[in-house]
Design a protein around this motif. Structure first.
Motif, PDB file in Angstrom:
ATOM      1  N   VAL A 171      -7.680 -22.271   5.671  1.00  0.00           N
ATOM      2  CA  VAL A 171      -8.924 -21.547   5.427  1.00  0.00           C
ATOM      3  C   VAL A 171      -8.588 -20.147   4.918  1.00  0.00           C
ATOM      4  O   VAL A 171      -7.597 -19.552   5.339  1.00  0.00           O
ATOM      5  CB  VAL A 171      -9.765 -21.446   6.719  1.00  0.00           C
ATOM      6  N   ALA A 172      -9.418 -19.630   4.012  1.00  0.00           N
ATOM      7  CA  ALA A 172      -9.195 -18.271   3.506  1.00  0.00           C
ATOM      8  C   ALA A 172     -10.522 -17.543   3.338  1.00  0.00           C
ATOM      9  O   ALA A 172     -11.528 -18.140   2.948  1.00  0.00           O
ATOM     10  CB  ALA A 172      -8.448 -18.310   2.173  1.00  0.00           C
ATOM     11  N   VAL A 173     -10.518 -16.246   3.660  1.00  0.00           N
ATOM     12  CA  VAL A 173     -11.684 -15.374   3.440  1.00  0.00           C
ATOM     13  C   VAL A 173     -11.199 -14.126   2.704  1.00  0.00           C
ATOM     14  O   VAL A 173     -11.125 -13.037   3.265  1.00  0.00           O
ATOM     15  CB  VAL A 173     -12.378 -15.001   4.774  1.00  0.00           C
ATOM     16  N   PRO A 174     -10.875 -14.259   1.415  1.00  0.00           N
ATOM     17  CA  PRO A 174     -10.345 -13.116   0.655  1.00  0.00           C
ATOM     18  C   PRO A 174     -11.325 -11.969   0.521  1.00  0.00           C
ATOM     19  O   PRO A 174     -10.938 -10.808   0.498  1.00  0.00           O
ATOM     20  CB  PRO A 174      -9.992 -13.723  -0.700  1.00  0.00           C
ATOM     21  N   HIS A 175     -12.624 -12.277   0.403  1.00  0.00           N
ATOM     22  CA  HIS A 175     -13.633 -11.225   0.422  1.00  0.00           C
ATOM     23  C   HIS A 175     -14.917 -11.789   1.031  1.00  0.00           C
ATOM     24  O   HIS A 175     -15.018 -12.989   1.311  1.00  0.00           O
ATOM     25  CB  HIS A 175     -13.860 -10.609  -0.961  1.00  0.00           C
ATOM     26  N   ILE A 191     -17.406 -10.529   8.589  1.00  0.00           N
ATOM     27  CA  ILE A 191     -15.952 -10.466   8.740  1.00  0.00           C
ATOM     28  C   ILE A 191     -15.408  -9.288   7.939  1.00  0.00           C
ATOM     29  O   ILE A 191     -15.798  -9.075   6.790  1.00  0.00           O
ATOM     30  CB  ILE A 191     -15.297 -11.771   8.239  1.00  0.00           C
ATOM     31  N   ARG A 192     -14.529  -8.524   8.555  1.00  0.00           N
ATOM     32  CA  ARG A 192     -13.871  -7.415   7.878  1.00  0.00           C
ATOM     33  C   ARG A 192     -12.389  -7.423   8.234  1.00  0.00           C
ATOM     34  O   ARG A 192     -11.969  -8.051   9.213  1.00  0.00           O
ATOM     35  CB  ARG A 192     -14.483  -6.069   8.309  1.00  0.00           C
ATOM     36  N   SER A 193     -11.589  -6.710   7.470  1.00  0.00           N
ATOM     37  CA  SER A 193     -10.166  -6.588   7.761  1.00  0.00           C
ATOM     38  C   SER A 193      -9.966  -5.676   8.972  1.00  0.00           C
ATOM     39  O   SER A 193     -10.863  -4.907   9.336  1.00  0.00           O
ATOM     40  CB  SER A 193      -9.418  -6.001   6.564  1.00  0.00           C
ATOM     41  N   THR A 194      -8.795  -5.749   9.572  1.00  0.00           N
ATOM     42  CA  THR A 194      -8.517  -4.909  10.740  1.00  0.00           C
ATOM     43  C   THR A 194      -8.364  -3.442  10.357  1.00  0.00           C
ATOM     44  O   THR A 194      -8.360  -2.573  11.222  1.00  0.00           O
ATOM     45  CB  THR A 194      -7.241  -5.380  11.449  1.00  0.00           C
ATOM     46  N   SER A 195      -8.249  -3.158   9.058  1.00  0.00           N
ATOM     47  CA  SER A 195      -8.151  -1.764   8.605  1.00  0.00           C
ATOM     48  C   SER A 195      -9.532  -1.145   8.386  1.00  0.00           C
ATOM     49  O   SER A 195      -9.632   0.050   8.114  1.00  0.00           O
ATOM     50  CB  SER A 195      -7.349  -1.686   7.300  1.00  0.00           C
ATOM     51  N   GLY A 198     -12.732  -8.965  -5.258  1.00  0.00           N
ATOM     52  CA  GLY A 198     -13.875  -8.923  -4.356  1.00  0.00           C
ATOM     53  C   GLY A 198     -14.464  -7.541  -4.169  1.00  0.00           C
ATOM     54  O   GLY A 198     -13.743  -6.548  -4.163  1.00  0.00           O
ATOM     55  N   ARG A 199     -15.783  -7.487  -4.006  1.00  0.00           N
ATOM     56  CA  ARG A 199     -16.458  -6.202  -3.773  1.00  0.00           C
ATOM     57  C   ARG A 199     -16.118  -5.658  -2.391  1.00  0.00           C
ATOM     58  O   ARG A 199     -15.963  -4.452  -2.207  1.00  0.00           O
ATOM     59  CB  ARG A 199     -17.977  -6.382  -3.920  1.00  0.00           C
ATOM     60  N   VAL A 200     -16.025  -6.559  -1.408  1.00  0.00           N
ATOM     61  CA  VAL A 200     -15.615  -6.155  -0.057  1.00  0.00           C
ATOM     62  C   VAL A 200     -14.418  -7.021   0.338  1.00  0.00           C
ATOM     63  O   VAL A 200     -14.565  -8.064   0.985  1.00  0.00           O
ATOM     64  CB  VAL A 200     -16.758  -6.322   0.968  1.00  0.00           C
ATOM     65  N   PRO A 201     -13.195  -6.634  -0.073  1.00  0.00           N
ATOM     66  CA  PRO A 201     -12.005  -7.431   0.236  1.00  0.00           C
ATOM     67  C   PRO A 201     -11.775  -7.536   1.748  1.00  0.00           C
ATOM     68  O   PRO A 201     -12.074  -6.598   2.491  1.00  0.00           O
ATOM     69  CB  PRO A 201     -10.872  -6.644  -0.433  1.00  0.00           C
TER      70      PRO A 201
END
Length: 269
Positions: free
Chosen positions: A203-207, A91-95, A236-239
């Motif tokens: 649910v949350a996936v902060p990193h 999972i990654r951010s849309t940015s 987080g290392r990979v926010p």
């Protein structure tokens, strides 16, 4: 610690035959590159300096480790065939970039208004994101990668830690295998958790290295979840995202939490 000192420290610790360094003063970024292939990794120095303020040498050790592992992975020759059990979604951010620095598009799918699903080949201590060039080389279809990755994520353990705060229950999945946030794609697991809820499921996936599931039974629970998610996101290392999601009828809906109130973001991809 300023950018000049951090740059010097990283260059000294990452110095290796066949590597070069390029500094972008305007963006305050350092690129570490393989001189033979031109492939490399670019890091933003301000973010590393911010972590150094709290973690000191540990922050630098961590960055050096992951850059080194990433460069080694780039220099290896990955193969999908025969490695089916090592293909996972991340999972990654849309940015997050849609393509590698060489201009080759990554394989990814939209997930929510805040997140995307990329696909990775696990290489032990690190992994390589799967791009269209690798698909073409291996003769794989995109559908094949997706189905394999989603099957594999269901095989990952879902051992949870539980904490009760202000009459709300919070569950944490933090196995540090690189795919904690990926468990959000295990729908069977989410539905099992939904059946355990006394209140509203969030649910949350902060990193990438944590998945939070909350059983919200009062407004205070939303405030706690928001503060918790922001704290994880910042460290987080990979926010991924500081927003949380409501889980209802198999769907994830981003929510904004302000003070002791909550308002739904109804726009979804």
């Amino acid at each position: 610690m300023d950018s000049r000192k951090m740059r010097k420290e990283l260059e000294e610790r990452l110095k290796h035959p066949g590597r070069s360094f390029k500094y972008d003063r305007e963006k305050d970024q350092l690129r570490i590159e393989n001189t033979d292939t031109g492939r490399g990794i670019t890091v933003a120095l301000p973010g590393i300096i911010a972590k150094w303020q709290d973690q000191k040498e540990k922050a630098i050790d961590e960055v050096v480790y992951y850059i080194s592992e990433g460069l080694e992975a780039m220099e290896s020759t990955p193969e999908l065939s025969g490695s089916e059990k090592r293909i996972f979604p991340v999972i990654r951010s849309t940015s997050f970039p849609a393509e590698a620095e060489e201009g080759v598009p990554f394989l990814y799918d939209d997930h929510t208004a805040e997140t995307r699903i990329y696909y990775a080949l696990d290489m032990g201590k690190t992994y390589r994101l799967i791009d269209e060039k690798l698909l073409e080389k291996e003769g794989w279809e995109k559908r094949q990668v997706r189905e394999t990755a989603l099957f594999n994520v269901r095989s990952l353990s879902v051992k949870l830690k539980e904490d009760r705060v202000a009459d709300n229950t919070f569950y944490f999945l933090n196995s540090n295998d690189g795919y904690d946030a990926s468990r959000i794609l295990n729908i069977s697991f989410l539905n099992e958790m939904k059946n355990r809820m006394k209140g509203t499921m969030a649910v949350a996936v902060p990193h990438q290295d944590v998945l939070i599931i909350a059983d919200i039974e009062n407004d205070t629970g939303y405030d706690i979840l928001a503060q918790m998610t922001m704290s994880f996101f910042a460290g987080g290392r990979v926010p991924i995202t500081a927003l949380s999601f409501l889980y209802e009828n198999g769907e994830l809906e981003p929510i904004f939490i302000l003070g002791k109130t909550k308002s739904n973001n109804l726009s979804q991809d």
